[in-house]
Design an enzyme around this catalytic site. Structure first.
Site, PDB file in Angstrom:
ATOM      1  N   CYS A 115      17.430  46.569   6.767  1.00  0.00           N
ATOM      2  CA  CYS A 115      16.195  45.763   6.715  1.00  0.00           C
ATOM      3  C   CYS A 115      14.952  46.531   7.169  1.00  0.00           C
ATOM      4  CB  CYS A 115      16.364  44.489   7.531  1.00  0.00           C
ATOM      5  SG  CYS A 115      17.687  43.450   6.906  1.00  0.00           S
ATOM      6  N   HIS A 252       9.028  41.941   8.300  1.00  0.00           N
ATOM      7  CA  HIS A 252      10.286  41.753   7.566  1.00  0.00           C
ATOM      8  C   HIS A 252      10.612  40.263   7.617  1.00  0.00           C
ATOM      9  CE1 HIS A 252      14.356  41.721   6.357  1.00  0.00           C
ATOM     10  NE2 HIS A 252      14.864  41.597   7.571  1.00  0.00           N
ATOM     11  N   ASN A 282      15.920  36.331   3.209  1.00  0.00           N
ATOM     12  CA  ASN A 282      15.931  37.709   3.694  1.00  0.00           C
ATOM     13  C   ASN A 282      16.350  38.644   2.552  1.00  0.00           C
ATOM     14  OD1 ASN A 282      16.460  40.146   4.951  1.00  0.00           O
ATOM     15  ND2 ASN A 282      17.462  39.240   6.727  1.00  0.00           N
TER      16      ASN A 282
HETATM   17  O1  UT7 Z   1      17.386  41.032   8.677  1.00  0.00           O
HETATM   18  C1  UT7 Z   1      18.236  41.645   9.583  1.00  0.00           C
HETATM   19  C2  UT7 Z   1      18.176  40.990  10.861  1.00  0.00           C
HETATM   20  N1  UT7 Z   1      18.775  39.669  10.801  1.00  0.00           N
HETATM   21  C3  UT7 Z   1      18.188  38.712  11.455  1.00  0.00           C
HETATM   22  O2  UT7 Z   1      17.133  38.939  11.980  1.00  0.00           O
HETATM   23  C4  UT7 Z   1      18.903  37.393  11.580  1.00  0.00           C
HETATM   24  C5  UT7 Z   1      18.817  36.964  13.013  1.00  0.00           C
HETATM   25  N2  UT7 Z   1      19.466  35.711  13.306  1.00  0.00           N
HETATM   26  C6  UT7 Z   1      19.032  34.508  12.864  1.00  0.00           C
HETATM   27  O3  UT7 Z   1      18.114  34.435  12.079  1.00  0.00           O
HETATM   28  C7  UT7 Z   1      19.666  33.266  13.438  1.00  0.00           C
HETATM   29  O4  UT7 Z   1      20.472  33.618  14.536  1.00  0.00           O
HETATM   30  C8  UT7 Z   1      20.546  32.480  12.421  1.00  0.00           C
HETATM   31  C9  UT7 Z   1      19.650  31.811  11.397  1.00  0.00           C
HETATM   32  C10 UT7 Z   1      21.500  33.437  11.727  1.00  0.00           C
HETATM   33  C11 UT7 Z   1      21.355  31.384  13.120  1.00  0.00           C
HETATM   34  O5  UT7 Z   1      20.495  30.536  13.880  1.00  0.00           O
HETATM   35  P1  UT7 Z   1      20.847  30.189  15.408  1.00  0.00           P
HETATM   36  O6  UT7 Z   1      19.857  29.222  15.848  1.00  0.00           O
HETATM   37  O7  UT7 Z   1      20.949  31.492  16.134  1.00  0.00           O
HETATM   38  O8  UT7 Z   1      22.250  29.460  15.268  1.00  0.00           O
HETATM   39  P2  UT7 Z   1      23.685  29.885  15.849  1.00  0.00           P
HETATM   40  O9  UT7 Z   1      24.206  31.096  15.164  1.00  0.00           O
HETATM   41  O10 UT7 Z   1      23.637  29.897  17.337  1.00  0.00           O
HETATM   42  O11 UT7 Z   1      24.546  28.627  15.376  1.00  0.00           O
HETATM   43  C12 UT7 Z   1      24.245  27.307  15.800  1.00  0.00           C
HETATM   44  C13 UT7 Z   1      25.213  26.344  15.131  1.00  0.00           C
HETATM   45  C14 UT7 Z   1      26.675  26.781  15.225  1.00  0.00           C
HETATM   46  O12 UT7 Z   1      27.469  25.634  15.414  1.00  0.00           O
HETATM   47  P3  UT7 Z   1      28.035  25.268  16.883  1.00  0.00           P
HETATM   48  O13 UT7 Z   1      28.843  26.448  17.300  1.00  0.00           O
HETATM   49  O14 UT7 Z   1      26.795  25.075  17.743  1.00  0.00           O
HETATM   50  O15 UT7 Z   1      28.807  24.024  16.635  1.00  0.00           O
HETATM   51  C15 UT7 Z   1      26.951  27.346  13.855  1.00  0.00           C
HETATM   52  O16 UT7 Z   1      28.308  27.263  13.491  1.00  0.00           O
HETATM   53  O17 UT7 Z   1      24.927  26.252  13.731  1.00  0.00           O
HETATM   54  C16 UT7 Z   1      26.118  26.438  12.973  1.00  0.00           C
HETATM   55  N3  UT7 Z   1      25.793  27.041  11.689  1.00  0.00           N
HETATM   56  C17 UT7 Z   1      25.450  26.321  10.608  1.00  0.00           C
HETATM   57  N4  UT7 Z   1      25.349  24.995  10.392  1.00  0.00           N
HETATM   58  C18 UT7 Z   1      24.959  24.607   9.160  1.00  0.00           C
HETATM   59  C19 UT7 Z   1      25.723  28.364  11.384  1.00  0.00           C
HETATM   60  N5  UT7 Z   1      25.359  28.516  10.101  1.00  0.00           N
HETATM   61  C20 UT7 Z   1      25.188  27.269   9.595  1.00  0.00           C
HETATM   62  C21 UT7 Z   1      24.807  26.784   8.339  1.00  0.00           C
HETATM   63  N6  UT7 Z   1      24.697  25.454   8.169  1.00  0.00           N
HETATM   64  N7  UT7 Z   1      24.524  27.609   7.297  1.00  0.00           N
END
Ligand code: UT7
Length: 325
Positions: A115, A252, A282
C-alpha cells in the site's frame, strides 16, 4: 550540474467497470452495509473483468495521465509500476505496460511496497530525475487485489478493490521552491518485524502458489495512525514546512477512520483531507493517485498548492511525500 527537480505534469486514473456494492457482499459473507460503512467508510469497490489485468488498468491510467500532461508515450523514458498484484511473477508489469503503450525506449521496472508502493515509486522516479537519469517518468500504482482475496473471509474481502492511478513526472531546471511546482521531499520507512500482521500466504519461492491476503486488521490500524502521523511530522520538519501550511492531505485510502485519526492527531481540518475510500475501497498502491486525480479533476487541488501524501502497508512499509502541484 544545474539542480533539477521533478514536476507533476499530469495525473490520470482508471477504475474497472464492474462495481461490487456492500449489499452484494451481504449475499456472499456474513456482513452488513452498516458494519462496512461504519467501520471503514467504504460503500463500493470495483472489480477487474475476466481477462482484464493489472497492466491493463495501469496502461489506461497512464494514457489518461499523459493526455492530462499534454505528452505522448514516446516522451517517456522511465516507467515504474508499484504493484503487489503483478500480471505474472515476471516479467515486471511495468514492461507489459510499456509494451501496451507502444514504448520501446527507456527503462521499466516494478516496485513492491504494497500500500506504500506509490510513495516508493514516486521517490525512486524523483531521484532518477534529480540525478539526470530520466526526463519524463510514468509513476503508476496498479492493483487487482480481487485476485488475492479470500472471498470467504469477511474480515478482509470487504475492504479491498481494483484500480490504477498514474502521474507523469517531468524534469525541470532549478528547485521546486524557485519554480513553485514539484516534488519537495519524501520520507520512506519500513520495519520487517511486522510482516505477520499483513501478508499474502503464497508466493513463488515458499509455496509455488499465489496465495491469499491475511491481515490482523485491528493491529494494523493501531500502527497505521501513529506511524503515518510520525512520518508526516518528520517529513514536514525535513522540508522546513509547518503542517498548517499544507493545503491538501492525499492519503492512502484504507479506512476513513484512519484518515481522520491521522488528521486529528496533526490538527489538520478534515475538509483538507481528500477521501475517495467510499468510492473504491482500499486499492493498495493505486489509492493515492486515484485520490489525487479525483481532487484535481473536481478542481479542489490547484496548481502551486502544497499536497502531502501518506501511506502504510504490508511489511510494514510506510511514508509520506510533499509536493507543490
Ligand atoms: O492498506 C493497508 C493497511 N490496512 C489497513 O490500514 C487496515 C487497517 N484496519 C482496519 O481498517 C480495521 O481494523 C478493520 C476495518 C479491518 C476492522 O475494524 P475494527 O474496528 O478494527 O474491527 P475488529 O477487527 O476489531 O472487529 C470487530 C468485530 C469482530 O467481532 P467480535 O470479535 O467483536 O465479535 C469481527 O469479527 O467485527 C467483526 N467483523 C465483521 N463484522 C461484520 C470483522 N469483519 C466484519 C465484517 N462484517 N466484514
Amino acid at each position: 550540474m544545474t539542480p533539477r527537480h521533478s514536476r507533476i505534469a499530469g495525473v490520470g486514473s482508471y477504475l474497472p467497470q464492474k462495481v461490487l456494492t456492500n449489499a452484494a457482499l451481504e449475499a456472499m459473507v456474513e456482513t452488513s452495509d452498516a458494519w462496512i460503512k461504519e467501520r471503514t467508510g467504504i460503500a463500493k469497490r470495483h472489480i477487474a473483468a475476466d481477462g482484464e489485468y493489472t497492466s491493463d488498468l495501469g496502461a489506461e491510467a497512464a494514457r489518461r495521465a499523459l493526455d492530462h500532461a499534454g505528452l505522448v508515450p514516446g516522451d517517456v523514458d522511465l516507467i515504474i509500476v508499484a504493484t503487489a498484484t503483478p500480471d505474472l511473477t515476471f516479467p515486471a508489469t511495468a514492461t507489459i505496460v510499456q509494451d501496451k503503450l507502444g514504448i520501446t525506449e527507456g527503462a521499466a521496472f516494478d516496485v513492491q511496497a504494497v500500500c506504500s508502493g506509490f510513495l516508493y515509486a514516486l521517490t525512486t522516479a524523483d531521484n532518477f530525475i534529480r540525478c539526470g537519469q530520466a526526463k519524463t517518468a510514468l509513476v503508476i500504482g496498479a492493483e487487482t487485489f480481487s485476485r488475492i482475496l479470500d472471498w470467504t473471509d469477511r474480515t478482509t474481502c470487504v475492504l479491498f478493490g481494483d484500480g490504477a492511478g498514474a502521474v507523469v513526472l517531468t524534469a525541470e531546471d532549478g528547485s521546486p521552491e524557485e519554480t513553485g511546482q514539484g516534488v519537495l521531499k519524501t520520507h520512506l520507512r519500513s520495519d520487517g518485524r511486522f510482516k505477520d500482521l499483513l501478508y499474502v500466504d503464497g508466493g513463488p519461492s515458499q509455496t509455488k502458489t499465489v496465495g491469499h491476503l491475511r491481515m490482523q486488521g485491528n493491529q494494523v490500524y493501531r500502527h497505521a495512525v501513529t506511524k503515518i502521523a510520525g512520518s508526516m511530522t518528520e517529513l514536514a520538519e525535513m522540508a522546513g514546512i509547518g503542517i498548517d501550511e499544507v493545503d491538501w492531505v492525499v492519503p492512502h485510502q484504507a479506512n476513513q477512520r484512519i484518515l481522520l485519526g491521522v488528521a486529528n492527531r496533526l490538527n489538520i481540518p478534515v475538509e483538507q483531507v481528500v477521501s475517495t475510500v467510499a468510492e473504491h475501497g482500499n486499492t493498495s498502491a493505486a489509492s493515492i493517485p486515484l485520490a489525487l486525480d479525483a481532487a484535481i479533476q473536481d478542481g479542489r487541488i490547484q496548481r502551486g498548492q502544497l499536497i502531502l501524501m501518506e501511506a502504510l502497508g504490508g511489511g510494514f512499509t510506510w511514508g509520506a511525500a510533499l509536493a507543490r502541484y
